[in-house]
Write an enzyme that holds these catalytic residues in place. Structure first.
Site, PDB file in Angstrom:
ATOM      1  N   ASP A  88     -15.155   2.282   9.273  1.00 59.54           N
ATOM      2  CA  ASP A  88     -15.309   2.208   7.810  1.00 59.54           C
ATOM      3  C   ASP A  88     -15.497   0.769   7.356  1.00 59.54           C
ATOM      4  OD1 ASP A  88     -15.596   3.329   5.322  1.00 59.54           O
ATOM      5  OD2 ASP A  88     -13.460   3.375   4.881  1.00 59.54           O
ATOM      6  N   LYS A 108       0.858  -1.180   0.000  1.00 62.24           N
ATOM      7  CA  LYS A 108       0.000   0.000   0.000  1.00 62.24           C
ATOM      8  C   LYS A 108       0.897   1.233   0.000  1.00 62.24           C
ATOM      9  CE  LYS A 108      -4.374   1.132   2.289  1.00 62.24           C
ATOM     10  NZ  LYS A 108      -5.169   0.834   3.496  1.00 62.24           N
TER      11      LYS A 108
END
Length: 650
Positions: A457, A360
């Protein structure tokens, strides 16, 4: 004002020079370069099965051991048909990059020396040897190999200075430090520096190392004396001399750093003076602009970088070299890209030990990503659960901010659930298993982890699936930790994904464990029906998923919510129970929602009598009151639903 201009210009020059220097060092160190091999006792016949088996074991051992060792190790395998093996990385290379070199050597040595009972292979960063005879501690001064540069020495005095310099390195490696390697630099003149390195394999004694290195140095007049750069090595030691810095700075000795620092200062002064004479008006103007108008951003970034580094050290999270990440992702190639989000891009990679990873990479233009990166480092490094994605390491190097995760070969739940073809593979048993796994992961975050973490989330795209389709919660960029005794918090910065956010969070900024419970309920309903909550009202039902599910449950027709693709695999009682639990989770009033412990217990029991759910949270859709029979309504059921539309992009 003049002082400010000179300061700005110096900053610009220093930045450009350091950038140029870093780029050079990095490029040189980017790929382990094959230098040569030495194959002994090669036979036309295949190796015996026993010897070949032991050889495969020892090569595999060297590949994995190099990641955690100090850059070298040696051992033997087998009582009969014994294989002796040794690897040794260069003194400035350890960890993942050492392992990358050793793994590469272990993989390629059978190709360079097929059917060899004894062999050696060299790369510029490591050496690997194996044999059927014990060679540990034995000095090898013959045969030797050498490589020379293309430039000739222009100053005859350099030959003597270079020889004295290399002798001093040998002394430092074998007498003063006993490290069996040393690297350093010296200033040949006011504008020129020279760099050198000496190293022996770690199985040698100090005396043995000195003998080997002096034998290599004695070879210089024969082959390399008139050349500006040269490299001589045998099976147990090497010496290298160049006018360019070829070693890495990570682990070099303090004296080497000082020498290079002083030399760098002199060269920088000369370059700055020269550049001043040339009159770099443009650069000066740009420098003033940058200094005056961007200074605050630079300070912020510098502070953030410092905070991140300190926090990473506090989490005991391994630091992976950028060079290893670049190798594993083919320099962040498009072919290796898995996806892109608000944080930045995600790439697939393979570590030297063969592990597949997801890398990432924070986008430099992502302001939100900086906080997300910090959260990921702080939280996931401290969280370990089979239903949470595992964070292997991180990297803060060359202005990069990178996180390295375990790779999930089956992508996300979103990828499967909302695709007409892939959804066919998700039978009811698998969907129920995914629901249970997500619930256990959330329970760990809320109750059982070292930190009480609110994810904030949770959604289908943040649930990843491993090789066996086990769910793992990912993306902790918006997560928040609660202190002991804290049950609720407030924020003015509401962030998340519309359709999964609890009403108290979306409207008032209030979040708690019950906010995650709401998101879980939405996700369960989506998993059962195979439809997205966002956009559901655009379908033939003209209602949101939550309102539709609650209405048909009140009518006793909850199975109508089920994905038609489950017709041949579902168990009615299980589907109805999951819908019931989901409706309890999405109730408008957070007080009425169950905890994740309650949810896990309810999912695991067939005998519990579940409470009736109250009205679900607000949503976008048509009003309804008369459609639900009075006998089916709960006491607190509202007769109408206010139509509300909000947009909170991620």
């Amino acid at each position: 004002m003049v002082g400010t201009q000179l300061s700005v210009r110096s900053i610009c020059f220093g930045f450009l020079l350091s950038l140029s220097f870093s780029s050079f060092s990095f490029t040189k160190a980017q790929t382990p370069i094959y230098q040569g091999s030495y194959c002994q006792n090669t036979t036309q016949e295949h190796l015996t099965t026993a010897y070949k088996s032991n050889l495969e074991i020892i090569l595999s051992w060297m590949s994995s051991d190099a990641a955690t060792s100090k850059g070298y190790n040696y051992t033997s395998i087998g009582n009969k048909n014994t294989v002796y093996g040794l690897y040794n990385c260069r003194g400035d290379v350890v960890g993942y990059f050492c392992q990358f070199c050793v793994s590469n050597a272990a993989r390629e040595i059978p190709q360079h020396c097929p059917n060899s009972v004894s062999a050696m292979v060299w790369y510029d960063f490591c050496i690997l040897k194996y044999s059927n005879e014990n060679f540990f501690g034995k000095i090898l001064t013959h045969p030797t190999w050498h490589a020379v540069g293309t430039k000739n020495i222009s100053n005859k005095e350099e030959t003597k200075k270079g020889e004295d310099f290399m002798r001093s390195l040998i002394r430092k490696a074998t007498v003063e430090t006993s490290m069996l390697y040393y690297m350093d630099a010296f200033n040949l003149s006011f504008t020129q520096s020279r760099y050198g390195m000496v190293q022996c394999t770690k199985d040698l004694t100090n005396d043995g190392c000195r003998e080997c290195l002096e034998a290599m140095l004695a070879e210089v007049p024969k082959f390399c004396e008139q050349k500006l750069g040269w490299f001589i090595w045998s099976g147990t030691c090497m010496i290298k001399y160049d006018d360019q810095m070829f070693y890495l700075l990570n682990n070099q000795s303090s004296s080497s750093r000082e020498s290079d620092k002083h030399g760098g200062r002199k060269r920088s002064k000369i370059l700055i003076m020269s550049f001043s004479v040339m009159g770099s008006t443009t650069l000066l103007c740009l420098g003033v602009y940058f200094f005056c108008y961007r200074r605050r951003d630079g300070i912020r970034l510098s502070s953030f970088h410092k905070i991140q580094t300190e926090e990473m050290l506090n989490t005991d999270l391994p630091i992976i070299p950028l060079i290893t990440i670049l190798q594993s992702t083919d320099n962040f190639s498009e072919a290796s890209k898995l996806g892109e989000g608000g944080f930045g891009s995600v790439y697939k990679g393979i570590l030297p030990d063969g592990r597949q990873i997801a890398v990432k990479r924070l986008s430099e233009f992502s302001g939100q990503g900086s906080e997300e990166f910090n959260n990921e480092v702080m939280f996931i490094a401290k969280l370990q659960h089979r239903n949470l994605v595992r964070l292997y390491a991180c990297c803060l190097e060359e202005n990069e901010k990178i996180l390295v995760y375990e790779y999930m070969p089956n992508s996300s739940l979103y990828f499967h659930l909302f695709d007409d073809e892939k959804r066919k593979q998700l039978d009811w048993k698998l969907r129920l298993s995914i629901i249970n796994g997500i619930a256990r992961g959330l329970l760990y975050l809320h109750e059982d982890s070292r930190l009480r973490v609110i994810h904030r989330d949770l959604k289908a795209s943040n649930v990843l699936l491993d090789h066996d389709m086990n769910p793992k919660i990912s993306d902790f960029g918006l997560a928040k930790a609660f202190e002991i005794g804290q049950n609720q918090a407030n924020t003015k910065r509401v962030m998340g994904t519309f359709g999964y956010m609890a009403p108290e969070y979306a409207m008032q900024g209030l979040f708690s464990v019950k906010s995650d419970v709401f998101s879980f309920g939405v996700l369960v309903l989506e998993t059962i029906c195979g439809r997205k909550n966002n956009g559901f009202y655009l379908s033939e039902h003209d209602e949101t998923l939550l309102l539709y599910a609650w209405r048909i449950w009140c009518e006793g027709k909850s199975l109508e919510l089920m994905d038609p693709m489950l017709e041949n695999s579902f168990k009615a009682s299980e589907v109805e129970k999951c819908i019931h639990i989901a409706l309890l989770c999405v109730q408008e009033n957070a007080t009425y929602r169950p905890t994740m412990l309650d949810v896990v217990v309810m999912l695991g029991s067939d005998r519990l009598t579940l409470p009736k759910p109250k009205h679900p949270a607000f949503s976008v859709g048509r009003k309804f009151s008369e459609e639900v029979p009075k006998s089916k309504r709960s006491k607190n059921l509202l007769s109408t639903v206010v139509t509300i539309s909000i947009t909170l992009p991620r």
